[in-house]
Design a protein around this motif. Structure first.
Motif, PDB file in Angstrom:
ATOM      1  N   LEU A  43       0.464  -1.528   0.260  1.00  0.00           N
ATOM      2  CA  LEU A  43      -0.026  -0.642  -0.384  1.00  0.00           C
ATOM      3  C   LEU A  43       0.990   1.372   0.256  1.00  0.00           C
ATOM      4  CD1 LEU A  43      -2.707  -0.938   3.011  1.00  0.00           C
ATOM      5  CD2 LEU A  43      -2.648  -1.378   0.089  1.00  0.00           C
ATOM      6  N   PHE A  44       1.000   2.044  -1.071  1.00  0.00           N
ATOM      7  CA  PHE A  44       1.427   3.301  -1.366  1.00  0.00           C
ATOM      8  C   PHE A  44       0.625   4.472  -0.911  1.00  0.00           C
ATOM      9  CE2 PHE A  44       2.726   0.125  -3.610  1.00  0.00           C
ATOM     10  CZ  PHE A  44       4.212   0.324  -3.592  1.00  0.00           C
ATOM     11  N   TRP A  45       1.128   6.095  -0.361  1.00  0.00           N
ATOM     12  CA  TRP A  45       0.582   7.081  -0.386  1.00  0.00           C
ATOM     13  C   TRP A  45       0.927   8.030  -1.060  1.00  0.00           C
ATOM     14  CZ3 TRP A  45      -1.920   8.317   4.015  1.00  0.00           C
ATOM     15  CH2 TRP A  45      -1.276   6.652   5.468  1.00  0.00           C
ATOM     16  N   VAL A  46      -0.512   8.873  -1.895  1.00  0.00           N
ATOM     17  CA  VAL A  46       0.011   9.361  -3.240  1.00  0.00           C
ATOM     18  C   VAL A  46       0.988  10.516  -2.819  1.00  0.00           C
ATOM     19  CG1 VAL A  46      -1.449  10.111  -4.673  1.00  0.00           C
ATOM     20  CG2 VAL A  46      -2.374   8.315  -3.525  1.00  0.00           C
ATOM     21  N   PRO A  47       1.507  10.823  -3.255  1.00  0.00           N
ATOM     22  CA  PRO A  47       2.393  12.059  -3.254  1.00  0.00           C
ATOM     23  C   PRO A  47       1.802  13.502  -3.733  1.00  0.00           C
ATOM     24  CG  PRO A  47       3.935  10.052  -4.705  1.00  0.00           C
ATOM     25  CD  PRO A  47       2.283   9.237  -4.811  1.00  0.00           C
ATOM     26  N   GLY A  48       2.510  14.365  -2.719  1.00  0.00           N
ATOM     27  CA  GLY A  48       1.467  15.604  -2.419  1.00  0.00           C
ATOM     28  C   GLY A  48      -0.368  15.684  -2.137  1.00  0.00           C
ATOM     29  N   GLN A  49      -0.491  14.181  -1.879  1.00  0.00           N
ATOM     30  CA  GLN A  49      -2.156  14.775  -0.712  1.00  0.00           C
ATOM     31  C   GLN A  49      -1.848  14.726   0.378  1.00  0.00           C
ATOM     32  OE1 GLN A  49      -4.678  13.950  -2.467  1.00  0.00           O
ATOM     33  NE2 GLN A  49      -4.339  12.572  -4.123  1.00  0.00           N
ATOM     34  N   GLU A  50      -2.914  15.677   0.562  1.00  0.00           N
ATOM     35  CA  GLU A  50      -3.354  17.030   1.899  1.00  0.00           C
ATOM     36  C   GLU A  50      -3.857  16.038   2.905  1.00  0.00           C
ATOM     37  OE1 GLU A  50      -3.431  21.043   0.979  1.00  0.00           O
ATOM     38  OE2 GLU A  50      -1.296  21.328   0.377  1.00  0.00           O
ATOM     39  N   ARG A  51      -4.908  14.881   1.900  1.00  0.00           N
ATOM     40  CA  ARG A  51      -5.667  14.428   2.396  1.00  0.00           C
ATOM     41  C   ARG A  51      -5.352  13.349   3.020  1.00  0.00           C
ATOM     42  NH1 ARG A  51     -11.204  11.653  -0.368  1.00  0.00           N
ATOM     43  NH2 ARG A  51     -12.026  11.363   1.244  1.00  0.00           N
ATOM     44  N   THR A  52      -6.292  13.610   5.008  1.00  0.00           N
ATOM     45  CA  THR A  52      -5.233  11.933   5.322  1.00  0.00           C
ATOM     46  C   THR A  52      -6.639  10.726   5.256  1.00  0.00           C
ATOM     47  OG1 THR A  52      -7.263  13.591   6.909  1.00  0.00           O
ATOM     48  CG2 THR A  52      -5.051  14.159   7.044  1.00  0.00           C
ATOM     49  N   THR A  53      -6.196  10.041   6.005  1.00  0.00           N
ATOM     50  CA  THR A  53      -6.427   8.970   5.374  1.00  0.00           C
ATOM     51  C   THR A  53      -7.828   7.681   6.610  1.00  0.00           C
ATOM     52  OG1 THR A  53      -5.500   8.072   3.756  1.00  0.00           O
ATOM     53  CG2 THR A  53      -6.187   5.975   4.821  1.00  0.00           C
TER      54      THR A  53
END
Length: 247
Positions: A43-53
């Protein structure tokens, strides 16, 4: 190691995990390797995303689960370690995560009954212990902070598992969904007798709560009183069983 039904996972235990955007994980299987939870797929974080999960996890893993509103069924036979621990539905939720380590603090979501039996019958041992007149099927929300759900189907009987407690005592345990029920305790002995102890009233079994029962087995009947105690589980109220003749 202590099994998941108390305070830790064992090697090979599997959970399922869901995540909102930007991860978009849907029931990804993860296995405990003795130190960490390892997912089947990376599972990878999307670069540049500011939205939390938001992450939602549950145990034990079920490949048929497609949504965080899901059905669950405890095993009608919980007499072995594997069958008993597979009946312990636990969930975890981590909110507002943006990067780094994901901490999943699992909470027991069903109800656990621990039964202590004093056997006063000469030349006979306790063979099997059952809890009857209880629901085993459940549908519930895995994702909410406040856990809730509904029992399904009809009431049945669950075979308890024999365990040794931390203080060295012998007990029998079952896990059931949260419910309003009038349970019946049934005990069979090695000389072919059967004893029953129906509860005197209906009783609320609450999510995450553990209930203890002390029973006395003699030549005529079984007496059982449920009380509650606090350990890893949150404990609740008392159940009283009335006397009933043996066979």
């Amino acid at each position: 190691q202590v099994k998941a039904t108390d305070s830790a996972f064992e090697r090979g235990d599997e959970i399922g995990i869901f995540a909102d955007a930007p991860i978009y994980a849907r029931n990804v299987r993860m296995s405990w390797n003795g130190a960490n939870l390892v997912p089947d797929q990376k599972l990878f974080w999307v670069p540049g995303q500011e939205r939390t999960t938001f992450f939602t996890a549950y145990y034990p893993y079920n490949a048929d689960v497609t949504d965080t509103w899901a059905g669950f069924c405890v095993n009608a036979d919980q007499s072995t370690h594997e069958l008993y621990t597979a009946s312990d539905l636990m969930t975890a939720r981590s909110a507002d995560i943006s990067e780094g380590v994901i901490n999943l603090n699992f909470r027991h979501q069903l109800s656990k009954i621990v039964i202590y039996i004093e056997n006063n019958i000469d030349d006979a041992e306790i063979a099997d212990v059952y809890v009857g007149n209880v629901y085993g099927r459940y549908e519930c929300s895995l994702a909410e902070t406040y856990f809730y759900g509904n029992v399904l189907g009809t009431q049945g009987t669950i075979k308890a598992g024999k365990v040794t407690t931390a203080d060295g005592a012998t007990a029998w345990t079952v896990i059931i969904p949260p419910q309003y029920a009038r349970p019946v305790l049934m005990v069979t002995t090695t000389d072919g007798r059967q004893y029953t102890g129906p509860s005197e009233t209906e009783f609320w079994f609450t999510s995450s709560c553990r209930y203890s029962a002390s029973a006395v087995l003699d030549g005529d009947s079984i007496l059982t009183d449920f009380t509650s105690e606090v350990t890893e589980w949150t404990d609740n109220n008392d159940i009283a069983f009335s006397r009933s003749g043996g066979v």
